[in-house]
Structure formats: structure tokens, C-alpha cells
Design a protein around this motif. Structure first.
Motif, short mmCIF file in Angstrom:
data_model
loop_
_atom_site.label_atom_id
_atom_site.label_comp_id
_atom_site.label_asym_id
_atom_site.label_seq_id
_atom_site.Cartn_x
_atom_site.Cartn_y
_atom_site.Cartn_z
N ALA A 54 0.75 -1.22 0.03
CA ALA A 54 -0.10 -0.11 -0.10
C ALA A 54 0.76 1.13 0.14
N PHE A 55 0.32 2.40 -0.58
CA PHE A 55 0.68 3.60 -0.67
C PHE A 55 0.65 4.30 0.72
N GLY A 56 1.31 4.22 1.45
CA GLY A 56 0.86 4.88 2.77
C GLY A 56 0.61 3.92 3.91
N PRO A 57 0.09 4.46 5.06
CA PRO A 57 0.10 5.74 5.53
C PRO A 57 1.52 6.10 5.92
N TYR A 58 2.54 5.12 5.98
CA TYR A 58 3.79 5.60 6.46
C TYR A 58 4.91 5.83 5.52
N GLY A 59 4.67 5.44 4.28
CA GLY A 59 5.65 5.39 3.23
C GLY A 59 5.17 4.45 2.18
N TYR A 60 6.11 4.18 1.39
CA TYR A 60 6.17 3.06 0.34
C TYR A 60 7.23 2.66 -0.24
N GLY A 61 7.30 1.43 -0.56
CA GLY A 61 8.50 0.87 -1.30
C GLY A 61 9.60 0.81 -0.41
N GLY A 62 9.52 0.38 0.85
CA GLY A 62 10.76 0.34 2.04
C GLY A 62 11.11 1.46 2.10
N VAL A 63 10.49 2.61 1.99
CA VAL A 63 11.02 4.09 2.25
C VAL A 63 10.01 4.58 3.10
N LYS A 64 10.02 5.03 4.27
CA LYS A 64 9.30 5.74 5.29
C LYS A 64 9.19 6.96 5.43
N LEU A 65 8.34 8.04 5.68
CA LEU A 65 8.18 9.52 5.64
C LEU A 65 9.06 9.59 7.16
N GLY A 66 9.81 10.63 7.28
CA GLY A 66 10.72 10.96 8.32
C GLY A 66 12.09 10.37 8.06
N MET A 67 12.14 9.28 7.45
CA MET A 67 13.50 8.55 7.21
C MET A 67 14.71 9.83 6.65
N SER A 68 15.71 9.71 7.28
CA SER A 68 16.72 10.77 6.88
C SER A 68 17.38 10.22 5.52
N ALA A 69 17.95 11.19 4.88
CA ALA A 69 18.59 10.98 3.55
C ALA A 69 19.61 9.82 3.56
N LYS A 70 20.26 9.89 4.59
CA LYS A 70 21.23 8.73 4.98
C LYS A 70 20.56 7.31 5.09
N THR A 71 19.49 7.33 6.04
CA THR A 71 18.84 5.95 6.01
C THR A 71 18.25 5.74 4.89
N ALA A 72 17.58 6.44 4.15
CA ALA A 72 16.80 6.05 2.90
C ALA A 72 17.82 5.57 1.92
N LYS A 73 19.08 6.37 1.80
CA LYS A 73 19.86 5.80 0.86
C LYS A 73 20.55 4.35 0.98
N ALA A 74 20.70 4.20 2.36
CA ALA A 74 21.17 2.91 2.87
C ALA A 74 20.32 1.81 2.52
N THR A 75 18.93 2.10 2.34
CA THR A 75 18.10 1.05 2.06
C THR A 75 18.28 0.56 0.54
N GLY A 76 18.99 1.12 -0.17
CA GLY A 76 19.10 0.82 -1.57
C GLY A 76 18.09 1.02 -2.54
N LYS A 77 16.81 1.53 -2.08
CA LYS A 77 15.68 1.67 -2.67
C LYS A 77 15.71 3.16 -3.31
N VAL A 78 16.47 3.96 -2.93
CA VAL A 78 16.46 5.53 -3.74
C VAL A 78 17.52 5.87 -4.47
N VAL A 79 17.26 6.68 -5.34
CA VAL A 79 18.61 7.43 -6.00
C VAL A 79 18.26 8.70 -6.21
N HIS A 80 19.32 9.55 -5.85
CA HIS A 80 19.50 11.23 -5.75
C HIS A 80 19.15 11.67 -7.24
N LYS A 81 18.51 12.64 -7.57
CA LYS A 81 18.28 13.33 -8.59
C LYS A 81 18.99 14.72 -8.46
N ARG A 82 20.35 14.70 -8.87
CA ARG A 82 21.14 15.76 -8.75
C ARG A 82 20.34 16.86 -9.71
#
Length: 189
Positions: A54-82
Motif C-alpha cells: 500500500a501507498f502509505g500511511p507511513y511510506g511506500y516501497g521500503g521508504v518511510k516518511l521521516g527517514m533521513s537521506a542517509k537512512t533512505a540511501k542505505a535501504t538501496g531503494k532510492v536514487v538522488h536526482k541531482r
């Protein structure tokens, strides 16, 4: 500002309670918008893929609202869009749901972590709302839905008192863009 940029900006402004966008607004994902117009909403069923992811209520795809950039990056599920960052927030995509180069799937605040997430196509909220859902279906799923100054529906995310959903509707009253954001997000205001 392109039409796609204005729609993403309008949704971001809705997430901010209908106030003007501050800083930046990436373009909306055109393929997602096209696909959403053809999509039909269907309630998530227990045990279905939609119910489990489900999309929400705390996040989606292993990424949660409030998660720091460092923690989100450590999941391996996000990529930065420079090039899509502002002073307060950075633009990211979920690796499993990449957007074009001028669009992001989520914003991460330097102070608050993952602040705003945009729904990929084919996902639903736990209440069964997704791209292609009608305004009538939103009202049925969320009886406390309100309309922002921008004219778009939004509602506190059931099950998470710190978040809410916002929806952009096309001229036929169908959702073509949906976001989940922290009430305290500082990426838009």
C-alpha cells in the motif's frame, strides 16, 4: 513554467495546505499522467499485492516518511536526482519507479527526512485509492476529505496522525497525481 510543472507544483502546494510553492517544482511525470487517465480504481483486497504494498500511511516501497537521506540511501531503494534540489530539500526517485530527468518521486528534507512522496502508477492507498480513482471514490474512502485553497482534495492519512494524502483530479474528476506528505514537511510552503 510548463503545464506538468504547474500540476506537480499545485499538488505540492496542496500538501502544504494550499500555500504557494517555495523554491522549486519539478515537472510531473508525463507517462504516469497518461497512464492514470486510463486507469480504473479498484479497492485493495486482503492478501493482494496492492494490499501488501500500500501507498502509505507511513511510506511506500521500503521508504518511510521521516527517514533521513542517509537512512533512505542505505535501504538501496532510492536514487538522488541531482539538479532538482532546493535549499531545504533534495529530490529522489525510488529505484523501482524511476521518473524522467525533470521529475522526482519524493523529497527529502534536511530537517525532517522523507517529507513528500508521489504515488507510482498501479499503487493504492490502504483504502483502495490510486491513480484513476474518482472524486466520488475518494469521498467514499475518506469521508473527512477536505478541499484545499488550490481546489484539490486532501485528507489526513488514516493510521498516521503525522501525514496526509493529496490528490490532483483531471477534468473528469479522476486522480492523475497523488502524494503522501508529512504535516510538518518543509519542502514546500
Amino acid at each position: 513554467m510548463t503545464t506538468h510543472t504547474m500540476t506537480r507544483a499545485a499538488l505540492a502546494a496542496t500538501l502544504a495546505g494550499g500555500l504557494a510553492l517555495a523554491g522549486f517544482a519539478p515537472a510531473a511525470h508525463a507517462a504516469q499522467t497518461r497512464d492514470a487517465a486510463a486507469a480504473q480504481a479498484a479497492p485493495a483486497r486482503h492478501g493482494s499485492t496492492a494490499a501488501r504494498a500500500a501507498f502509505g500511511p507511513y511510506g511506500y516501497g521500503g521508504v518511510k516518511l521521516g527517514m533521513s537521506a542517509k537512512t533512505a540511501k542505505a535501504t538501496g531503494k532510492v536514487v538522488h536526482k541531482r539538479g532538482l534540489d532546493s535549499v531545504t530539500c533534495s529530490g529522489w526517485d525510488l529505484k523501482a519507479h524511476r521518473n524522467d530527468r525533470n521529475s522526482v518521486g519524493l523529497y527529502i528534507s534536511k530537517k525532517r527526512g522523507v517529507a513528500v512522496m508521489f504515488a507510482p502508477k498501479h499503487v493504492r492507498t490502504p483504502q483502495g485509492i490510486g491513480l484513476g480513482s474518482t472524486h466520488k471514490q475518494i469521498k467514499k474512502a475518506y469521508p473527512k476529505v477536505k478541499t484545499a485553497a488550490s481546489g484539490f482534495p486532501y485528507v489526513k492519512a488514516p493510521g498516521n496522525p503525522k501525514a496526509y494524502y493529496s490528490f490532483l483530479l483531471d477534468d473528469k474528476g479522476r486522480v492523475y497525481e497523488m502524494a503522501l506528505g508529512l504535516l510538518s514537511q518543509d519542502c514546500v510552503n
